[in-house]
Design an enzyme around this catalytic site. Structure first.
Site, PDB file in Angstrom:
ATOM      1  N   ASP A 219       4.139   0.063   5.364  1.00  0.00           N
ATOM      2  CA  ASP A 219       5.133   0.542   4.421  1.00  0.00           C
ATOM      3  C   ASP A 219       4.629   0.795   3.008  1.00  0.00           C
ATOM      4  O   ASP A 219       4.032  -0.047   2.382  1.00  0.00           O
ATOM      5  CB  ASP A 219       6.345  -0.382   4.381  1.00  0.00           C
ATOM      6  CG  ASP A 219       5.983  -1.829   4.550  1.00  0.00           C
ATOM      7  OD1 ASP A 219       4.865  -2.107   4.955  1.00  0.00           O
ATOM      8  OD2 ASP A 219       6.825  -2.679   4.266  1.00  0.00           O
ATOM      9  N   THR A 220       4.921   2.002   2.561  1.00  0.00           N
ATOM     10  CA  THR A 220       4.623   2.454   1.207  1.00  0.00           C
ATOM     11  C   THR A 220       5.955   2.881   0.593  1.00  0.00           C
ATOM     12  O   THR A 220       6.754   3.511   1.267  1.00  0.00           O
ATOM     13  CB  THR A 220       3.680   3.674   1.238  1.00  0.00           C
ATOM     14  OG1 THR A 220       2.434   3.285   1.807  1.00  0.00           O
ATOM     15  CG2 THR A 220       3.451   4.235  -0.156  1.00  0.00           C
ATOM     16  N   VAL A 221       6.210   2.522  -0.640  1.00  0.00           N
ATOM     17  CA  VAL A 221       7.466   2.933  -1.264  1.00  0.00           C
ATOM     18  C   VAL A 221       7.237   4.190  -2.098  1.00  0.00           C
ATOM     19  O   VAL A 221       6.142   4.429  -2.602  1.00  0.00           O
ATOM     20  CB  VAL A 221       8.065   1.818  -2.149  1.00  0.00           C
ATOM     21  CG1 VAL A 221       8.298   0.568  -1.318  1.00  0.00           C
ATOM     22  CG2 VAL A 221       7.163   1.493  -3.340  1.00  0.00           C
TER      23      VAL A 221
END
Length: 404
Positions: A219-221
């Site tokens: 996960d990357t925001v």
């Protein structure tokens, strides 16, 4: 005045050239901001937390827009909120690397000036996006840095050099131990034990974090925004893969891979903003952010994004050896429409926003300056679809303007 903000969280990926293409739905709202907590795997038990983080990020960005801020300031505010959340793999709560340290990547791009700032493998700074933003600001101000025997605009710094530059420009330090959370520390200890056991058994294959889908560590925001003047901006931030090798830099920091923003000009009829999430190596080898931006210059945005994800990502020759291609994007495009295309009438700005992912899920949030609260949604692949080989695509269209 109305502005759009979009934020996203990562989810889990699938595999099988099946494409779930949902009809684009029209909505009676004017979103200015779009955010994501990433593409990867979002468990039902944590859905509430993911959505809440997206809502807070949307609210922070829209508050800035309502106060008259430009796209760049709004997208920065959203990323700070996402980095500060212990539920995201960015800033506080980031994955730990093999040595038990936190190293973060982040980048930001301004569609008006086309300036870009990024940091990679950054340690000891609570909000990596602030360093990336400061690098971008320095370039916009025309400030040069002395490198070797040349003066250059610096846009990308890594490791200890990035940390020293940040401290020298007034960004406070934050010990890595304060950025680690109970969840990230327990995950590190669990993965460390598995690796040690595998070494004892002389096992070649090591599955990190087997209790949860692999994508839970991807996960990357990110966030994309269009402001009241029609300027776009995009940003992305990530703690990187769990148990990664020290100094590994992912797509979140690389030009054209983590995010892209470009105002309409000359032969480009549409302004576009893109932010990506997923397996960094897959996103870097395909430069997916820039590819999606280029694709969005055709008339049918939905079809353009579908073809880009199928041909430039899942079916990319650069990833032909991969069993599954994992990633997700949030995309915004806008243009002047109607009879007064040449005017500055903001009512003539048509905005289309879409998201697509090959992961099992992606959490997104969106909001406009006319909305009292953000809307959030966890997009999932349809039943039977295989992550890494299938994709989902959804989105909407709206007209932004000033209401009497």
């Amino acid at each position: 005045m109305c502005v759009f903000f979009f934020v996203f969280f990562p989810c889990y990926f699938a595999v099988s050239l099946f494409s779930s293409t949902k009809e684009i739905w029209k909505i009676i709202m004017s979103p200015n901001f779009f955010a994501t907590t990433g593409a990867g795997y979002h468990s039902e038990s944590k859905a509430k937390e993911y959505k809440h983080v997206c809502k807070r990020a949307c609210q922070k960005a829209v508050d800035r827009l309502r106060a008259g801020a430009m796209a760049l300031e709004a997208v920065t505010a959203a990323l700070i909120e996402l980095e500060d959340s212990p539920f995201t793999n960015a800033g506080t709560g980031s994955n730990l690397n093999l040595c038990g340290d936190i190293e973060c990547d982040a980048s930001i791009m301004d569609g008006k000036s086309l300036n870009y700032g990024a940091v990679g493998a950054l340690t000891g700074i609570k909000n990596p996006i602030l360093v990336a933003r400061r690098l971008l600001n320095e370039a916009q101000k025309g400030k040069l840095s002395y490198i070797g025997s040349f003066f250059l605009f610096v846009s990308f710094l890594v490791g200890i050099g990035a940390q020293q530059w940040a401290l020298g420009h007034g960004i406070p330090a934050c010990p890595s131990e304060k950025m680690a959370t109970k969840f990230s520390l327990s995950a590190y200890r669990r993965n460390k034990r598995k690796m040690e056991q595998a070494e004892k058994l002389e096992t070649v294959e090591i599955m990190v974090g087997h209790e949860e889908p692999m994508s839970a560590s991807l996960d990357t925001v990110g966030a994309i925004v269009v402001d009241q003047e029609g300027n776009v901006a995009a940003a992305v931030s990530s703690g990187g893969l769990a148990m990664k090798h020290p100094r590994r830099v992912g797509q979140a920091a690389h030009y054209g891979c983590g995010c892209w923003a470009e105002n309409a000009r000359d032969a480009r009829p549409y302004s576009t903003a893109v932010s990506t999430s997923g397996c960094g190596e897959h996103l870097m080898r395909t430069m997916l952010a820039r590819e999606c931006s280029t694709a969005m210059q055709t008339e049918d945005a939905h079809q353009a994004l579908l073809e880009a994800m199928q041909n430039k990502f899942i079916g990319s020759p650069f990833l032909a050896s991969e069993d599954g291609v994992l990633g997700g994007v949030i995309v915004l495009r806008c243009c002047r429409c109607g009879e007064d295309q040449s005017s500055d009438n903001f009512q003539a700005l048509l905005v289309e926003f879409l998201w697509s992912h090959t992961t099992e899920s992606m959490c997104v949030g969106y909001m406009s300056t006319h909305d009292s609260k953000a809307r959030t949604h966890i997009s999932r692949l349809p039943p039977g679809a295989v992550a890494g080989q299938s994709l989902a695509i959804e989105g909407g269209v709206c007209r932004l303007g000033v209401t009497d």
